[in-house]
Scaffold this motif. Structure first.
Motif, PDB file in Angstrom:
ATOM      1  N   PHE A   1       0.804  -1.230   0.000  1.00 43.38           N
ATOM      2  CA  PHE A   1       0.000   0.000   0.000  1.00 43.38           C
ATOM      3  C   PHE A   1       0.836   1.279   0.000  1.00 43.38           C
ATOM      4  O   PHE A   1       0.287   2.375   0.123  1.00 43.38           O
ATOM      5  CB  PHE A   1      -0.919   0.028   1.232  1.00 43.38           C
ATOM      6  N   GLY A   2       2.160   1.152  -0.091  1.00 45.65           N
ATOM      7  CA  GLY A   2       3.025   2.328  -0.017  1.00 45.65           C
ATOM      8  C   GLY A   2       2.597   3.454  -0.953  1.00 45.65           C
ATOM      9  O   GLY A   2       2.006   3.204  -2.004  1.00 45.65           O
ATOM     10  N   GLN A   3       2.904   4.686  -0.553  1.00 46.66           N
ATOM     11  CA  GLN A   3       2.597   5.857  -1.395  1.00 46.66           C
ATOM     12  C   GLN A   3       3.849   6.705  -1.529  1.00 46.66           C
ATOM     13  O   GLN A   3       4.584   6.881  -0.561  1.00 46.66           O
ATOM     14  CB  GLN A   3       1.505   6.715  -0.741  1.00 46.66           C
ATOM     15  N   LYS A   4       4.023   7.246  -2.721  1.00 42.48           N
ATOM     16  CA  LYS A   4       5.203   8.066  -2.992  1.00 42.48           C
ATOM     17  C   LYS A   4       5.320   9.209  -1.972  1.00 42.48           C
ATOM     18  O   LYS A   4       4.318   9.880  -1.682  1.00 42.48           O
ATOM     19  CB  LYS A   4       5.067   8.647  -4.402  1.00 42.48           C
ATOM     20  N   ASP A   5       6.503   9.403  -1.434  1.00 43.54           N
ATOM     21  CA  ASP A   5       6.829  10.477  -0.490  1.00 43.54           C
ATOM     22  C   ASP A   5       6.054  10.430   0.826  1.00 43.54           C
ATOM     23  O   ASP A   5       6.012  11.425   1.557  1.00 43.54           O
ATOM     24  CB  ASP A   5       6.618  11.868  -1.137  1.00 43.54           C
ATOM     25  N   HIS A   6       5.402   9.311   1.103  1.00 39.40           N
ATOM     26  CA  HIS A   6       4.605   9.214   2.329  1.00 39.40           C
ATOM     27  C   HIS A   6       5.043   8.021   3.185  1.00 39.40           C
ATOM     28  O   HIS A   6       5.469   6.996   2.660  1.00 39.40           O
ATOM     29  CB  HIS A   6       3.118   9.030   2.011  1.00 39.40           C
ATOM     30  N   ALA A   7       4.878   8.203   4.500  1.00 39.92           N
ATOM     31  CA  ALA A   7       4.950   7.056   5.405  1.00 39.92           C
ATOM     32  C   ALA A   7       3.522   6.793   5.875  1.00 39.92           C
ATOM     33  O   ALA A   7       2.674   7.693   5.846  1.00 39.92           O
ATOM     34  CB  ALA A   7       5.864   7.362   6.583  1.00 39.92           C
ATOM     35  N   LEU A   8       3.251   5.567   6.286  1.00 42.95           N
ATOM     36  CA  LEU A   8       1.879   5.192   6.642  1.00 42.95           C
ATOM     37  C   LEU A   8       1.791   4.896   8.131  1.00 42.95           C
ATOM     38  O   LEU A   8       2.477   3.986   8.621  1.00 42.95           O
ATOM     39  CB  LEU A   8       1.475   3.928   5.868  1.00 42.95           C
ATOM     40  N   LEU A   9       0.982   5.660   8.822  1.00 40.77           N
ATOM     41  CA  LEU A   9       0.737   5.313  10.222  1.00 40.77           C
ATOM     42  C   LEU A   9      -0.321   4.215  10.197  1.00 40.77           C
ATOM     43  O   LEU A   9      -1.490   4.478   9.912  1.00 40.77           O
ATOM     44  CB  LEU A   9       0.242   6.520  11.029  1.00 40.77           C
ATOM     45  N   LEU A  10       0.122   3.008  10.465  1.00 37.68           N
ATOM     46  CA  LEU A  10      -0.773   1.859  10.323  1.00 37.68           C
ATOM     47  C   LEU A  10      -1.220   1.359  11.685  1.00 37.68           C
ATOM     48  O   LEU A  10      -0.392   1.071  12.555  1.00 37.68           O
ATOM     49  CB  LEU A  10      -0.042   0.741   9.555  1.00 37.68           C
TER      50      LEU A  10
END
Ligand code: GLA
Length: 383
Positions: A179-188
């Protein structure tokens, strides 16, 4: 110049199988903070990176499948009937594991051939295994229109890791890679498996990974042992997972635990808290605060959870003395692999130079540096 990975894998497939393949890229991941919290239903803060696994796949004209691991120059031919984990199967278990877990959902997987290769060093703690699992499930889903959602696919990847590689991992790696997104980290939130993306821009600072080049072995019983401790403590507390406990809840059952297990559970509770605080610090643009939380995380991983190693500790201790680094910690399962550091951009070259020399001096081996870009999750690629 070396040919780009995707091109290499695509070309190899065409030569080997004389067919036009479908091409998929599946990234590895970093994790800013929240380590060993995922299998406690807690919070993690990972991101997909621009390094990972490329897979080229197409239908097979025979009844069997051939998987070719390009980097190892190893081929494996297998039948789709009655798939069982292989003893010392290495990468083969990831491939057949994913297939078997799809089949367990009563979905037929037709015969296929696949070539894959990567540019993340194995054992670096960047989740090459999750990237591989995701590349397989995703490419099979695309090729044969299996109708699986991304959420279903990551659970298949995770089960392949549990049942075929023998590691009872959490969901962080597979989630971030998919689910990664460019230039983003994911608070999961690992309980709900829902994530909030955060744009990562540390202004004058950037993330730097330093690989100890000590190879971790996740299948080591150590990982499963720790998960077992967490589950035992949760059941003593009569809660579903340590995510539901506070430090004072834990204190109430302290006499029923060994000091080691008490510290491990306390680490998880504190790390979960640090992950949430890290997000607050980021939102408020308090990078020093974020850095301090990273150092705190390492401290817990080293002294309470006991998953570090001398090389990782050395790099983090060194980071503490370098004013250009505001935070550092070991990343991933532990026992080797990389540290993640927040470093002043303008001092990057100097920092790398000093650390390289000191590391070599101390351990008589080299460390490696990776500048990673935060990137999109598993996807189809057209060349
Ligand atoms: C490995 C596992 C993950 C997670 C980390 C530690 O990468 O695969 O599920 O538990 O270790 O945070």
């Amino acid at each position: 110049m070396k040919k780009p990975l995707l091109e290499v894998i695509y070309t190899d497939f065409k030569i080997r199988f004389k067919q036009e393949p479908l091409l998929v890229f599946s990234p590895g991941r970093i994790n800013i903070i929240g380590e060993h919290t995922d299998y406690n239903d807690g919070y993690v803060f990972p991101a997909a990176i621009d390094k990972g696994i490329a897979a080229a796949i197409q239908k097979s004209e025979t009844d069997n499948c051939i998987a070719y691991a390009y980097d190892l120059n190893e081929a494996y031919e297998f039948s789709l009937n009655n798939i069982k984990p292989l003893e010392n199967g290495g990468w083969r278990n990831y491939v057949i594991g994913v297939v078997a877990e799809i089949q367990k959902k009563s979905i037929t997987v037709p015969p296929f051939n696949i070539v894959f290769g990567g540019n993340i060093p194995e054992g670096a703690g960047l989740s090459s295994s999750a990237a591989l699992e995701n590349s397989i499930v995703y490419s099979l889903n695309e090729l044969f229109n299996l109708g699986l959602s991304k959420s279903e696919m990551i659970l298949i990847s995770q089960k392949a890791e549990h049942n075929f590689a023998g590691v009872r991992c959490g969901i962080m790696d597979q989630y971030a890679s998919m689910f990664g997104q460019k230039d983003h980290a994911l608070l999961l939130d690992c309980r709900t498996q829902k994530a909030t993306p955060f744009h990562i821009d540390f202004k004058d600072y950037q993330l730097l990974l330093i690989n100890t080049n000590v190879k971790h072995d996740l299948s080591e019983a150590a990982y499963n042992d720790r998960r077992h401790v967490c589950e035992t403590v949760s059941s003593l507390l009569k809660i579903p997972a340590l995510r539901d406990a506070t430090a004072s809840d834990l204190l109430k059952i302290k006499t029923q635990l060994s000091e080691e297990d008490y510290q491990k559970a306390l680490y998880v509770i504190e790390e979960n808290d640090r992950a949430l605080k890290a997000v607050e610090a980021m939102k408020a643009n308090q990078l020093d605060q974020l850095g301090a939380l990273l150092f705190g995380s390492h401290d817990g991983l080293q002294h309470q959870y006991h998953v570090s190693c001398p090389e990782l500790d050395f790099l983090v201790d060194f980071a503490k003395t370098d004013t250009h680094i505001i935070g550092a910690r070991m990343m991933g399962g532990g026992f080797g692999g990389c540290t993640i550091n927040i470093v002043l951009k303008s001092a990057l070259a100097e920092v790398q130079d000093t650390i390289a020399k000191n590391y070599k001096n101390k351990f008589n081996k080299d460390c490696s540096f990776y500048n990673v870009n935060l990137s999109q999750g598993t996807h189809v690629v057209t060349l």
